[in-house]
Design a protein around this motif. Structure first.
Motif, PDB file in Angstrom:
ATOM      1  N   ALA A 146       0.832  -1.200   0.000  1.00 31.21           N
ATOM      2  CA  ALA A 146       0.000   0.000   0.000  1.00 31.21           C
ATOM      3  C   ALA A 146       0.869   1.254   0.000  1.00 31.21           C
ATOM      4  CB  ALA A 146      -0.917  -0.003   1.219  1.00 31.21           C
ATOM      5  N   LEU A 147       1.924   1.234   0.809  1.00 33.03           N
ATOM      6  CA  LEU A 147       2.816   2.394   0.878  1.00 33.03           C
ATOM      7  C   LEU A 147       3.499   2.662  -0.459  1.00 33.03           C
ATOM      8  CD1 LEU A 147       4.406   1.943   4.422  1.00 33.03           C
ATOM      9  CD2 LEU A 147       3.128   3.947   3.621  1.00 33.03           C
ATOM     10  N   ASN A 148       3.871   1.608  -1.154  1.00 34.75           N
ATOM     11  CA  ASN A 148       4.500   1.773  -2.480  1.00 34.75           C
ATOM     12  C   ASN A 148       3.535   2.442  -3.449  1.00 34.75           C
ATOM     13  OD1 ASN A 148       6.932   0.609  -1.703  1.00 34.75           O
ATOM     14  ND2 ASN A 148       6.269  -1.458  -2.251  1.00 34.75           N
ATOM     15  N   LEU A 149       2.276   2.013  -3.390  1.00 36.53           N
ATOM     16  CA  LEU A 149       1.275   2.587  -4.290  1.00 36.53           C
ATOM     17  C   LEU A 149       0.923   4.022  -3.881  1.00 36.53           C
ATOM     18  CD1 LEU A 149      -0.991  -0.558  -4.675  1.00 36.53           C
ATOM     19  CD2 LEU A 149       0.305   0.564  -6.505  1.00 36.53           C
ATOM     20  N   PHE A 150       0.801   4.265  -2.582  1.00 32.72           N
ATOM     21  CA  PHE A 150       0.542   5.635  -2.114  1.00 32.72           C
ATOM     22  C   PHE A 150       1.689   6.561  -2.520  1.00 32.72           C
ATOM     23  CE2 PHE A 150      -2.217   3.705   1.375  1.00 32.72           C
ATOM     24  CZ  PHE A 150      -3.405   4.102   0.776  1.00 32.72           C
ATOM     25  N   SER A 151       2.903   6.022  -2.486  1.00 30.40           N
ATOM     26  CA  SER A 151       4.066   6.807  -2.879  1.00 30.40           C
ATOM     27  C   SER A 151       3.957   7.245  -4.335  1.00 30.40           C
ATOM     28  CB  SER A 151       5.351   5.997  -2.662  1.00 30.40           C
ATOM     29  OG  SER A 151       6.483   6.721  -3.071  1.00 30.40           O
ATOM     30  N   ASN A 160      -2.042  15.233  -1.942  1.00 31.44           N
ATOM     31  CA  ASN A 160      -3.246  14.406  -1.967  1.00 31.44           C
ATOM     32  C   ASN A 160      -3.606  13.961  -0.553  1.00 31.44           C
ATOM     33  OD1 ASN A 160      -4.662  11.608  -2.167  1.00 31.44           O
ATOM     34  ND2 ASN A 160      -4.917  12.516  -4.188  1.00 31.44           N
ATOM     35  N   PRO A 161      -4.754  14.384  -0.016  1.00 30.99           N
ATOM     36  CA  PRO A 161      -5.100  14.089   1.376  1.00 30.99           C
ATOM     37  C   PRO A 161      -5.293  12.602   1.650  1.00 30.99           C
ATOM     38  CG  PRO A 161      -6.975  15.060   0.233  1.00 30.99           C
ATOM     39  CD  PRO A 161      -5.804  15.185  -0.683  1.00 30.99           C
ATOM     40  N   VAL A 162      -5.873  11.882   0.693  1.00 34.01           N
ATOM     41  CA  VAL A 162      -6.092  10.442   0.881  1.00 34.01           C
ATOM     42  C   VAL A 162      -4.752   9.713   0.924  1.00 34.01           C
ATOM     43  CG1 VAL A 162      -7.184   8.371  -0.045  1.00 34.01           C
ATOM     44  CG2 VAL A 162      -8.312  10.593  -0.300  1.00 34.01           C
ATOM     45  N   GLY A 163      -3.873  10.026  -0.030  1.00 36.40           N
ATOM     46  CA  GLY A 163      -2.569   9.377  -0.076  1.00 36.40           C
ATOM     47  C   GLY A 163      -1.745   9.660   1.167  1.00 36.40           C
ATOM     48  N   ASN A 164      -1.770  10.911   1.621  1.00 36.33           N
ATOM     49  CA  ASN A 164      -0.995  11.271   2.806  1.00 36.33           C
ATOM     50  C   ASN A 164      -1.573  10.650   4.075  1.00 36.33           C
ATOM     51  OD1 ASN A 164       1.315  13.117   2.225  1.00 36.33           O
ATOM     52  ND2 ASN A 164      -0.270  14.297   1.182  1.00 36.33           N
ATOM     53  N   PHE A 165      -2.899  10.722   4.219  1.00 36.63           N
ATOM     54  CA  PHE A 165      -3.495  10.193   5.444  1.00 36.63           C
ATOM     55  C   PHE A 165      -3.287   8.683   5.566  1.00 36.63           C
ATOM     56  CE2 PHE A 165      -7.032   8.216   7.727  1.00 36.63           C
ATOM     57  CZ  PHE A 165      -6.830   8.787   8.974  1.00 36.63           C
ATOM     58  N   TYR A 166      -3.604   7.952   4.512  1.00 40.33           N
ATOM     59  CA  TYR A 166      -3.477   6.493   4.599  1.00 40.33           C
ATOM     60  C   TYR A 166      -2.014   6.042   4.610  1.00 40.33           C
ATOM     61  CZ  TYR A 166      -8.488   5.907   4.314  1.00 40.33           C
ATOM     62  OH  TYR A 166      -9.840   5.944   4.596  1.00 40.33           O
ATOM     63  N   SER A 167      -1.143   6.840   4.037  1.00 37.95           N
ATOM     64  CA  SER A 167       0.292   6.557   4.192  1.00 37.95           C
ATOM     65  C   SER A 167       0.666   6.665   5.667  1.00 37.95           C
ATOM     66  CB  SER A 167       1.134   7.554   3.384  1.00 37.95           C
ATOM     67  OG  SER A 167       1.037   7.322   2.005  1.00 37.95           O
ATOM     68  N   GLY A 168       0.131   7.711   6.320  1.00 40.67           N
ATOM     69  CA  GLY A 168       0.393   7.883   7.743  1.00 40.67           C
ATOM     70  C   GLY A 168      -0.078   6.695   8.554  1.00 40.67           C
ATOM     71  N   VAL A 169      -1.279   6.220   8.269  1.00 42.89           N
ATOM     72  CA  VAL A 169      -1.813   5.067   9.003  1.00 42.89           C
ATOM     73  C   VAL A 169      -0.971   3.819   8.733  1.00 42.89           C
ATOM     74  CG1 VAL A 169      -3.816   3.603   9.408  1.00 42.89           C
ATOM     75  CG2 VAL A 169      -4.143   6.028   8.907  1.00 42.89           C
ATOM     76  N   ALA A 170      -0.561   3.633   7.477  1.00 42.82           N
ATOM     77  CA  ALA A 170       0.261   2.474   7.125  1.00 42.82           C
ATOM     78  C   ALA A 170       1.616   2.538   7.836  1.00 42.82           C
ATOM     79  CB  ALA A 170       0.460   2.410   5.606  1.00 42.82           C
ATOM     80  N   PHE A 171       2.203   3.727   7.888  1.00 35.92           N
ATOM     81  CA  PHE A 171       3.461   3.893   8.631  1.00 35.92           C
ATOM     82  C   PHE A 171       3.246   3.582  10.112  1.00 35.92           C
ATOM     83  CE2 PHE A 171       4.992   7.042   5.248  1.00 35.92           C
ATOM     84  CZ  PHE A 171       5.976   6.185   4.782  1.00 35.92           C
ATOM     85  N   GLN A 172       2.129   4.068  10.629  1.00 31.05           N
ATOM     86  CA  GLN A 172       1.831   3.858  12.040  1.00 31.05           C
ATOM     87  C   GLN A 172       1.637   2.363  12.339  1.00 31.05           C
ATOM     88  OE1 GLN A 172      -1.227   6.503  13.342  1.00 31.05           O
ATOM     89  NE2 GLN A 172      -1.174   5.834  15.479  1.00 31.05           N
TER      90      GLN A 172
END
Length: 245
Positions: A146-151, A160-172
């Motif tokens: 998911a992080l690779n795709l969000f990147s 992009n708010p969706v990409g940044n927010f869900y990247s944050g959750v994935a990192f978390q």
């Protein structure tokens, strides 16, 4: 160090020494039971007595101008003071490890994994396709994919708010809390999106996991003073952080 009075440079130097000194680390392991046996009032009382002794020793040293010239009684006091300081310092360091455990427990109590819901459209078909695939990977808990795709999404649209927010959750979810904080901060900075309140809340929780209590306290205080959905929870967390002090 124990009173958080060191500058950032001094603190970094001290913690580097602690990390690179295996003998000291091994020594601390022998004193893990000290913290459970020492009550807070005992420590505060000991610290006050130690401060008084230290001041007396300093005065005597100024008068005599030499430790060797000090009366035997003063030498004994200085030796005892040094020993007590060592024990107190060890107890304080161990206490910090217990505080970290408390913050981890607090994090576990209030953190809830976020599920991707709905369909988000950006107006760019290619971007939306990548975003949809990323969200599917996210919901499957395949966070690295998911992080690779969000990147890829963020390469095209860094805000992009969706990409940044869900990247944050994935990192978390993968324990990369500092990176999560940066992703959430981008969401908050851009303001005009659906994830601001959630991002603010998660930033506070991430600060707990990075043992940055001061920033966590400040973050939750900000939320508690707003009309955020997380206002009551933030207030509850603040009360518990104060209890840890």
């Amino acid at each position: 160090y124990l009173n958080d009075e060191l500058s950032e440079e001094e603190l970094a130097s001290f913690e580097t020494e602690l990390t690179n000194n295996p003998d000291l680390a091994a020594e601390l392991e022998l004193y893990k039971d000290i913290d459970s046996a020492a009550q807070e009032n005992d420590i505060m009382g000991l610290r006050a007595r130690l401060d008084s002794i230290s001041k007396d020793v300093v005065k005597e040293k100024r008068k005599e101008r030499s430790f060797a010239a000090m009366p035997a009684s003063r030498v004994a006091i200085a030796t005892i003071a040094a020993s007590l300081m060592l024990i107190l310092s060890i107890a304080g360091i161990i206490s910090r490890s217990h505080k970290a455990a408390n913050e981890t427990e607090l994090y576990s109590q209030y953190y809830e994994a976020y599920q991707a819901t709905g369909i988000f459209r950006s107006g760019d078909a290619t971007l939306d396709t990548k975003l949809t695939k990323a969200l599917h990977k996210f919901n499957d808990q395949d966070y690295e994919s998911a992080l690779n795709l969000f990147s890829e999404v963020l390469e095209q649209d860094s805000n992009n708010p969706v990409g940044n927010f869900y990247s944050g959750v994935a990192f978390q979810e993968t324990g990369k809390f500092n990176q999560a904080i940066e992703s959430y901060k981008t969401v908050v900075k851009n303001k005009d999106n659906l994830f601001v309140e959630q991002a603010e809340w998660y930033i506070g929780l991430c600060y707990l996991q990075t043992e940055n209590r001061k920033k966590a306290y400040k973050q939750f205080k900000k939320i508690a003073g707003s009309d955020s959905f997380y206002q009551e929870k933030a207030s509850a967390v603040l009360r518990k952080i104060k209890y840890f002090e």
